[in-house]
Write an enzyme that holds these catalytic residues in place. Structure first.
Site, PDB file in Angstrom:
ATOM      1  N   PHE A 135      -0.449   0.565  -0.035  1.00 30.82           N
ATOM      2  CA  PHE A 135       0.193   1.711   0.648  1.00 30.82           C
ATOM      3  C   PHE A 135      -0.004   1.683   2.160  1.00 30.82           C
ATOM      4  CE2 PHE A 135      -3.067   5.074  -1.224  1.00 30.82           C
ATOM      5  CZ  PHE A 135      -4.078   4.535  -0.474  1.00 30.82           C
ATOM      6  N   GLU A 136       0.650   2.620   2.823  1.00 29.89           N
ATOM      7  CA  GLU A 136       0.744   2.646   4.304  1.00 29.89           C
ATOM      8  C   GLU A 136       1.421   1.368   4.817  1.00 29.89           C
ATOM      9  OE1 GLU A 136      -0.215   5.368   5.935  1.00 29.89           O
ATOM     10  OE2 GLU A 136      -1.626   6.332   4.576  1.00 29.89           O
ATOM     11  N   GLY A 137       2.389   0.873   4.073  1.00 24.51           N
ATOM     12  CA  GLY A 137       3.035  -0.403   4.411  1.00 24.51           C
ATOM     13  C   GLY A 137       2.228  -1.521   3.794  1.00 24.51           C
ATOM     14  N   ARG A 192      -2.233   3.941   9.290  1.00 25.11           N
ATOM     15  CA  ARG A 192      -2.735   2.566   9.138  1.00 25.11           C
ATOM     16  C   ARG A 192      -4.107   2.383   9.756  1.00 25.11           C
ATOM     17  NH1 ARG A 192       3.288   0.421  10.234  1.00 25.11           N
ATOM     18  NH2 ARG A 192       3.875   0.664   8.060  1.00 25.11           N
TER      19      ARG A 192
END
Ligand SMILES: Cc1cc2nc3c(=O)[nH]c(=O)nc-3n(C[C@H](O)[C@H](O)[C@H](O)COP(=O)(O)OP(=O)(O)OC[C@H]3O[C@@H](n4cnc5c(N)ncnc54)[C@H](O)[C@@H]3O)c2cc1C
Length: 607
Positions: A416-418, A278
């Site tokens: 993406f990445e949460g 992140r």
């Protein structure tokens, strides 16, 4: 091996002797001496930055169309070349063939390479989510076998967590792992989706559930193990050159010794590795955005309408200035947090913690900041590319001009990445959990703020020290955050976790406070290092961001309070919110004009 000749850099300790805890910025003032600013990168780091820049210019930028067409072998050859230069092993320890650089150096690489569109995604998936699970959770044999090959790019890596029915709810995956009768191999069965680098990776980090386990277990899977098939490349909105595949595991035999860490530790691995992903995503947004700002200002200076370059028009100058302000702010926050992680890592290692564990623990300590940088970075970039298209007008919409690709490629970062929704929820959740565990005293300061509301306002002595006024505004913003969050916790108690709109409001307040503070601290540090006149523009930027943040905090606070309070109580809290978001009139238009003027005269982003 260009990077190899660089020496190791010792990490900066906090100058004031303060230890900084993750999330503590919400209740505590940070001294400017204790933040790292990008102007402090040393010679070696600047050379690494230049190496990355040269690589993009020589190998990536001239080939963007070919990359997006997924020309056979091209991405792999670029990754090989990046490996030869040492760009894949920057933060890998020297014993595994890397260069052992600190976290902020790897942030710098992510930043510069971030301008490389699909190539940046391939590189970051390989060096981040592909490699780090083995580096940080692998045993010695696993690290010895895989890391040297991953550090040089001889082997490429991918990370297989998401499934058709398991995205944000990552621990709900159905891919299974069963020990075979001989007890030698786990047989993996299931389907993974959206796997970056899937088309060419040699090594996959695969998350699966053993038998009826509640939690995932992670495995290192080699492409050659067999039992792996793939769908063709996904057709995507952007990052078209990045390989994205669905992968099917059909009795894929994985040797016992390729289980990563312990059984059922997979979800923890996934979460901890994503913390690093992140903050790096945020860093890469800086590089992408810087490139777009440079192109936009070049275009605005060249394009003539009504007999004037469009950069003469206030509407365009506003955009250019605001793009630069937001980029600068994000840069300030990213490297501040990166250094915090480096410092926490050093402290943990000095206390005797093993290096891999210390890196994870240090990142975990600053997971709130990592999530903020992911959300604010991806949204900053979307703003910048959107205005970039607008500045280019019709040409912004043309696939023959650079903005079209930048616009499409940016959008994935909020997913993406949460997703940004999940990350906003996490920001508040992590903060409240730390308070409940007694790691962070939120209740004391929140009660003090509630008490202040009942008292006659204390306007205090005028302080004419540099930045005293801005710091007061910032301290008040923190009070506004405590007022809203404290009241929400008290009023809604256990149901707060279900009130997502309010959680989003609180996350917004926290994020704006962090980014505004980081920008102000950077300007303040530069002011003390270089003198007032040399940093006029940086001070303008910090003030512009701060004043915008005040308005955003007010809006988010108002929405939240209106949604759970009423009557006299609401009135009293609104009075408090107004008091804590009150600022003397500030001519933000003139400040933006000054930023735009500097950008336009330099014809590039040079803050
Ligand atoms: C190009 C690309 C590359 C990718 N690369 C990889 C990779 O290499 N490896 C990998 O494992 N995965 C990868 N992913 C998957 C990515 O991480 C997921 O798409 C992402 O986590 C979201 O999951 P989802 O798509 O299932 O969306 P969903 O989880 O279905 O979400 C849909 C919407 O609902 C929202 N939502 C979901 N849950 C909640 C909640 N609890 N509260 C509020 N809102 C919620 C989301 O924010 C989103 O707006 C990639 C995806 C793409 C598109």
């Amino acid at each position: 091996m260009i990077i190899k000749k660089f020496k190791n850099k010792s990490v900066m300790a906090t100058e004031s002797g303060n230890t900084i805890k993750g999330g503590e910025f919400v209740i505590r003032e940070t001294k400017y001496q204790d933040v790292f600013i990008p102007e402090e990168f040393d010679e070696e780091q600047q050379m690494i930055r230049q190496t990355c820049q040269d690589f993009l210019e020589a190998e990536v930028n001239p080939n963007l169309d070919r990359i997006d067409e997924q020309e056979e072998g091209l991405m792999v050859s670029l990754m090989d070349k990046a490996g030869e230069l040492g760009l894949l092993g920057v933060s890998i320890p020297e014993q595994y063939g890397g260069f052992g650089k600190n976290f902020n150096t790897s942030m710098l690489v992510a930043d510069v390479i971030g301008a490389g569109h699909s190539f940046a995604v391939a590189l970051s998936a390989h060096t981040g989510i592909g490699t780090l699970p083995i580096l940080y959770y692998g045993n010695d044999a696993q690290k010895d076998k895989y890391i040297p090959k991953l550090a040089t790019g001889e082997w490429k890596a991918a990370y297989c967590l998401t499934e058709p029915n398991s995205g944000s709810d990552a621990n709900s995956g159905r891919t299974s792992a069963k020990l075979n009768d001989a007890g030698t191999h786990y047989l993996i069965n299931g389907q993974k989706m959206w796997i970056t680098n899937g088309g060419f990776a040699d090594v996959f980090i695969v998350f699966a559930k053993i038998d009826d386990d509640k939690n995932l277990t992670a495995f290192i899977v080699e492409r050659d193990f067999g039992g792996i098939t793939m769908n063709p490349e996904e057709h995507k909105l952007g990052i078209k050159g990045s390989s994205t595949r669905q992968i099917f595991f059909n009795d894929c035999p994985v040797p016992m010794e390729n289980m990563l860490s312990e059984r059922e530790n997979g979800f923890k691995i996934a979460v901890n590795i994503l913390n690093i992903g992140r903050i790096k995503l945020g860093a890469s947004a800086i590089g992408s955005s810087r490139a777009v700002i440079n192109q936009a200002v070049n275009y605005a200076n060249e394009r003539v309408q009504f007999n004037l370059p469009i950069s003469k028009f206030g509407a365009i100058r506003y955009k250019l200035a605001e793009m630069a302000v937001r980029n600068y702010a994000l840069e300030s926050a990213s490297y501040r947090a990166g250094q915090n992680i480096d410092d926490a890592f050093d402290a943990l290692v000095a206390d005797g913690m093993e290096v891999g564990k210390a890196k994870l623990k240090a990142t975990e300590q600053f997971a709130i900041e990592c999530a903020i940088i992911k959300v604010w970075g991806s949204e900053m970039l979307d703003y910048v590319v959107d205005e970039g298209v607008q500045i280019y007008g019709g040409m912004g919409y043309s696939a023959d001009a650079p903005m079209e690709r930048a616009y499409r490629d940016s959008r994935i970062n909020r997913i993406f990445e949460g997703t940004n929704e999940v990350n906003r929820l996490l920001i508040v959740d992590m903060l409240l959990k730390r308070a409940m565990k007694g790691e962070l005293d939120l209740m004391g300061p929140a009660q003090a703020v509630a008490g202040e509301l009942m008292a006659i306002p204390d306007f205090g002595e005028e302080d004419d020290a540099p930045f005293a006024y801005e710091k007061k505004l910032l301290a008040n913003l923190k009070k506004a955050g405590l007022l809203v969050a404290g009241a929400a916790v008290q009023k809604l108690m256990m149901t707060l976790s279900k009130e997502q709109e309010i959680l989003m409001n609180i996350a917004d307040i926290i994020g704006y406070v962090y980014v505004a503070e980081s920008t102000l601290l950077r300007a303040e540090k530069l002011y003390h290092q270089k003198g007032a006149e040399a940093v006029d523009a940086q001070v303008d930027i910090a003030r512009i961001y701060l004043h915008s943040a005040i308005d955003k905090v007010y809006m988010a606070g108002k929405e939240a309070l209106n949604s759970f309070a009423e009557g006299d109580e609401l009135k009293m809290m609104m009075v408090g919110l107004r008091r804590f978001t009150k600022a003397e009139p500030y001519n933000i238009k003139e400040a933006r004009q000054r930023i735009a003027k500097r950008l336009i005269e330099a014809n590039r982003y040079d803050f």
